[in-house]
Design an enzyme around this catalytic site. Structure first.
Site, PDB file in Angstrom:
ATOM      1  N   ASN A  19      -9.381  -0.772  -6.524  1.00  0.00           N
ATOM      2  CA  ASN A  19     -10.556  -0.390  -7.278  1.00  0.00           C
ATOM      3  C   ASN A  19     -10.078   0.549  -8.516  1.00  0.00           C
ATOM      4  O   ASN A  19      -9.450   1.551  -8.052  1.00  0.00           O
ATOM      5  CB  ASN A  19     -11.501   0.304  -6.337  1.00  0.00           C
ATOM      6  CG  ASN A  19     -12.862   0.643  -6.999  1.00  0.00           C
ATOM      7  OD1 ASN A  19     -12.778   1.793  -7.706  1.00  0.00           O
ATOM      8  ND2 ASN A  19     -13.808   0.285  -6.648  1.00  0.00           N
ATOM      9  N   LYS A  20     -10.529   0.130  -9.586  1.00  0.00           N
ATOM     10  CA  LYS A  20      -9.824   0.736 -11.112  1.00  0.00           C
ATOM     11  C   LYS A  20     -10.484   2.148 -10.784  1.00  0.00           C
ATOM     12  O   LYS A  20      -9.755   3.281 -11.251  1.00  0.00           O
ATOM     13  CB  LYS A  20     -10.415   0.205 -11.927  1.00  0.00           C
ATOM     14  CG  LYS A  20      -9.513  -1.075 -12.054  1.00  0.00           C
ATOM     15  CD  LYS A  20      -9.827  -1.867 -13.720  1.00  0.00           C
ATOM     16  CE  LYS A  20      -9.357  -3.241 -13.766  1.00  0.00           C
ATOM     17  NZ  LYS A  20      -9.638  -3.896 -14.897  1.00  0.00           N
ATOM     18  N   GLN A  33       9.676   8.340   5.422  1.00  0.00           N
ATOM     19  CA  GLN A  33       8.410   7.774   5.227  1.00  0.00           C
ATOM     20  C   GLN A  33       7.622   7.511   6.393  1.00  0.00           C
ATOM     21  O   GLN A  33       7.803   6.731   7.550  1.00  0.00           O
ATOM     22  CB  GLN A  33       8.512   6.453   4.288  1.00  0.00           C
ATOM     23  CG  GLN A  33       6.952   6.182   3.906  1.00  0.00           C
ATOM     24  CD  GLN A  33       6.742   5.153   3.061  1.00  0.00           C
ATOM     25  OE1 GLN A  33       6.253   4.232   3.454  1.00  0.00           O
ATOM     26  NE2 GLN A  33       7.225   5.173   1.835  1.00  0.00           N
ATOM     27  N   LYS A  88      11.960  -1.668   1.007  1.00  0.00           N
ATOM     28  CA  LYS A  88      12.495  -1.418   2.360  1.00  0.00           C
ATOM     29  C   LYS A  88      13.349  -2.760   3.040  1.00  0.00           C
ATOM     30  O   LYS A  88      12.882  -3.863   2.852  1.00  0.00           O
ATOM     31  CB  LYS A  88      11.372  -1.077   3.402  1.00  0.00           C
ATOM     32  CG  LYS A  88      10.422   0.445   2.622  1.00  0.00           C
ATOM     33  CD  LYS A  88       9.320   0.453   3.504  1.00  0.00           C
ATOM     34  CE  LYS A  88       8.418   1.420   2.776  1.00  0.00           C
ATOM     35  NZ  LYS A  88       7.587   0.799   1.490  1.00  0.00           N
ATOM     36  N   HIS A 134      13.139   0.114   7.304  1.00  0.00           N
ATOM     37  CA  HIS A 134      11.635   0.240   7.390  1.00  0.00           C
ATOM     38  C   HIS A 134      11.325   0.570   8.752  1.00  0.00           C
ATOM     39  O   HIS A 134      10.022   1.500   9.036  1.00  0.00           O
ATOM     40  CB  HIS A 134      11.094  -1.318   7.220  1.00  0.00           C
ATOM     41  CG  HIS A 134       9.642  -1.270   6.753  1.00  0.00           C
ATOM     42  ND1 HIS A 134       9.115  -2.301   5.931  1.00  0.00           N
ATOM     43  CD2 HIS A 134       8.667  -0.459   6.850  1.00  0.00           C
ATOM     44  CE1 HIS A 134       7.677  -2.278   5.806  1.00  0.00           C
ATOM     45  NE2 HIS A 134       7.482  -1.167   6.349  1.00  0.00           N
ATOM     46  N   MET A 176      -8.503   4.207  -8.217  1.00  0.00           N
ATOM     47  CA  MET A 176      -7.152   4.564  -8.558  1.00  0.00           C
ATOM     48  C   MET A 176      -6.980   5.803  -9.480  1.00  0.00           C
ATOM     49  O   MET A 176      -6.107   6.751  -9.392  1.00  0.00           O
ATOM     50  CB  MET A 176      -6.757   3.406  -9.490  1.00  0.00           C
ATOM     51  CG  MET A 176      -6.293   2.207  -8.761  1.00  0.00           C
ATOM     52  SD  MET A 176      -5.634   1.124  -9.854  1.00  0.00           S
ATOM     53  CE  MET A 176      -5.697  -0.422  -9.141  1.00  0.00           C
ATOM     54  N   ASP A 193       5.550   1.571  -4.484  1.00  0.00           N
ATOM     55  CA  ASP A 193       6.414   1.525  -2.898  1.00  0.00           C
ATOM     56  C   ASP A 193       5.860   0.130  -2.782  1.00  0.00           C
ATOM     57  O   ASP A 193       4.756  -0.288  -2.481  1.00  0.00           O
ATOM     58  CB  ASP A 193       5.744   2.548  -2.006  1.00  0.00           C
ATOM     59  CG  ASP A 193       6.177   2.406  -0.582  1.00  0.00           C
ATOM     60  OD1 ASP A 193       7.162   3.351  -0.540  1.00  0.00           O
ATOM     61  OD2 ASP A 193       5.763   1.661   0.097  1.00  0.00           O
ATOM     62  N   GLU A 245      -9.367   8.083  -9.652  1.00  0.00           N
ATOM     63  CA  GLU A 245      -9.774   9.420  -8.806  1.00  0.00           C
ATOM     64  C   GLU A 245      -8.519   9.858  -8.044  1.00  0.00           C
ATOM     65  O   GLU A 245      -8.474  11.055  -7.870  1.00  0.00           O
ATOM     66  CB  GLU A 245     -11.037   9.147  -7.946  1.00  0.00           C
ATOM     67  CG  GLU A 245     -12.123   8.900  -8.413  1.00  0.00           C
ATOM     68  CD  GLU A 245     -13.321   8.495  -7.686  1.00  0.00           C
ATOM     69  OE1 GLU A 245     -14.519   8.647  -7.926  1.00  0.00           O
ATOM     70  OE2 GLU A 245     -13.082   8.014  -6.406  1.00  0.00           O
ATOM     71  N   ASN A 246      -7.712   9.075  -7.635  1.00  0.00           N
ATOM     72  CA  ASN A 246      -6.651   9.599  -6.530  1.00  0.00           C
ATOM     73  C   ASN A 246      -5.574  10.184  -7.492  1.00  0.00           C
ATOM     74  O   ASN A 246      -4.771  10.853  -6.799  1.00  0.00           O
ATOM     75  CB  ASN A 246      -5.931   8.273  -5.982  1.00  0.00           C
ATOM     76  CG  ASN A 246      -6.791   7.681  -4.868  1.00  0.00           C
ATOM     77  OD1 ASN A 246      -7.831   8.059  -4.163  1.00  0.00           O
ATOM     78  ND2 ASN A 246      -6.631   6.351  -4.575  1.00  0.00           N
ATOM     79  N   TYR A 283       6.039  -6.861   2.612  1.00  0.00           N
ATOM     80  CA  TYR A 283       5.005  -6.872   2.077  1.00  0.00           C
ATOM     81  C   TYR A 283       4.601  -8.106   1.195  1.00  0.00           C
ATOM     82  O   TYR A 283       3.467  -8.318   0.579  1.00  0.00           O
ATOM     83  CB  TYR A 283       4.683  -5.767   0.928  1.00  0.00           C
ATOM     84  CG  TYR A 283       4.640  -4.358   1.569  1.00  0.00           C
ATOM     85  CD1 TYR A 283       4.792  -4.264   3.096  1.00  0.00           C
ATOM     86  CD2 TYR A 283       4.983  -3.223   1.236  1.00  0.00           C
ATOM     87  CE1 TYR A 283       4.896  -2.851   3.814  1.00  0.00           C
ATOM     88  CE2 TYR A 283       5.140  -1.814   1.648  1.00  0.00           C
ATOM     89  CZ  TYR A 283       5.051  -1.962   3.176  1.00  0.00           C
ATOM     90  OH  TYR A 283       5.479  -0.582   3.663  1.00  0.00           O
TER      91      TYR A 283
END
Length: 320
Positions: A265-266, A186, A85, A118, A269, A50, A271-272, A55
């Protein structure tokens, strides 16, 4: 490598991974570091990304995709789902197509999978400052801007189109004239801001909901630690041997929405991604449903006495 389930976008029928990797950072992340984060995300299993013109992450994302192809981490562009967007300053009928073409150029891609409006407000053309100056806001002609979005889909430059930060009332107004209904809205959502009314409306209209700030956007100017420090979520996490973040993300997944996560954070990433082979109990879901609700993204920066929305009530149509 983890595998992420997919859902179907209503109006286009296209498949979308239910967990996406967000590239918005405030303040903006240095391009090389962002590219490396995205590349690692691809390595561990993310296939939905995304981004947005705002950004400043389209070019690093495009570079990471090109690198992933070169390294053989993915076999083709078709394996990825890429969302971008339309920014407010391009929220004019004659600027939608050029804005999308610029995003594609930044990304080095021939098409997007999803292109979103957006915010439901325009700004004077070429006003790329953030926040937008109060005197530069303009009323968006949603009907004509949406017609330009439809042209983008018809030309194959994006496979689906949608919106972001639209209330039920603003969606209803758009649906009155849309030839192609929005496939996505979104919005902010997490256990502390559950968006039940909006989700019900979108489900009835066949609009898929994707969510940002699923963990409360801690570290941003609008975010807080309300989600990660919630005792109810902590207790559930402890009983299941999971992190609070995993519980919050699993809760969102069980609501049937597309979840956009962010981390450089690897370990986090990975864990998510670990939210698909276990469930929350009925009792746990009930406890979460009773949490006090507090909106994080107020949208004050889009309020102006000189613009179309003079109060938060007008911006969100009472959904605050």
């Amino acid at each position: 490598m983890k595998s992420v389930p997919v859902a179907t976008l209503g109006s286009s029928g296209k498949k979308i991974p239910v967990l996406g990797f967000g590239t918005a950072t405030y303040p903006f992340t240095e391009a090389k570091a962002l590219k490396e984060s995205i590349l690692h995300a691809i390595k561990v299993g993310y296939r939905h990304f995304d981004t947005a013109a705002l950004y400043q992450s389209e070019e690093p994302l495009g570079e990471a995709i090109a690198e992933a192809l070169r390294l053989g981490l993915i076999k083709s562009r078709e394996e990825l789902f890429v969302t971008s967007k339309l920014w407010c300053s391009d929220g004019h009928p004659d600027r939608v197509l050029p804005a999308l073409q610029q995003s594609l150029k930044n990304l080095g891609l021939e098409y997007l999978d999803l292109y979103l409006i957006h915010w439901p407000v325009s700004a004077k053309p070429d006003c790329h400052e953030v926040p937008i100056k109060k005197e530069n806001f303009l009323l968006m002609d949603v009907k004509l801007v949406w017609e330009a979005m439809e042209v983008c889909q018809e030309r194959g430059l994006t496979r689906s189109i949608g919106v972001s930060n639209f209330s039920c009332r603003k969606l209803e107004k758009l649906l009155e004239t849309a030839k192609i209904p929005p496939s996505m809205n979104q919005v902010e959502m997490n256990p502390m801001w559950q968006q039940q009314k909006l989700r019900k409306f979108c489900e009835e209209k066949g609009i898929l909901v994707s969510v940002y700030s699923p963990l409360g956007a801690i570290g941003t100017s609008w975010g807080s630690d309300r989600v990660l420090e919630c005792q109810v979520l902590k207790d559930i996490a402890h009983s299941k041997g999971k992190t609070v973040a995993q519980v919050a993300l699993r809760w969102a997944h069980e609501q049937g929405v597309i979840v956009i996560v962010k981390s450089s954070n690897k370990k986090r990433m990975e864990e998510n991604l670990d939210i698909f082979d276990w469930k929350l109990s009925h009792e746990e879901l009930e406890k979460i449903s009773q949490l006090p609700q507090i909106k994080g993204v107020q949208g004050d920066e889009y309020i102006s006495s000189l613009g179309p929305f003079k109060t938060l009530e007008e911006l969100w149509d009472g959904e605050i």
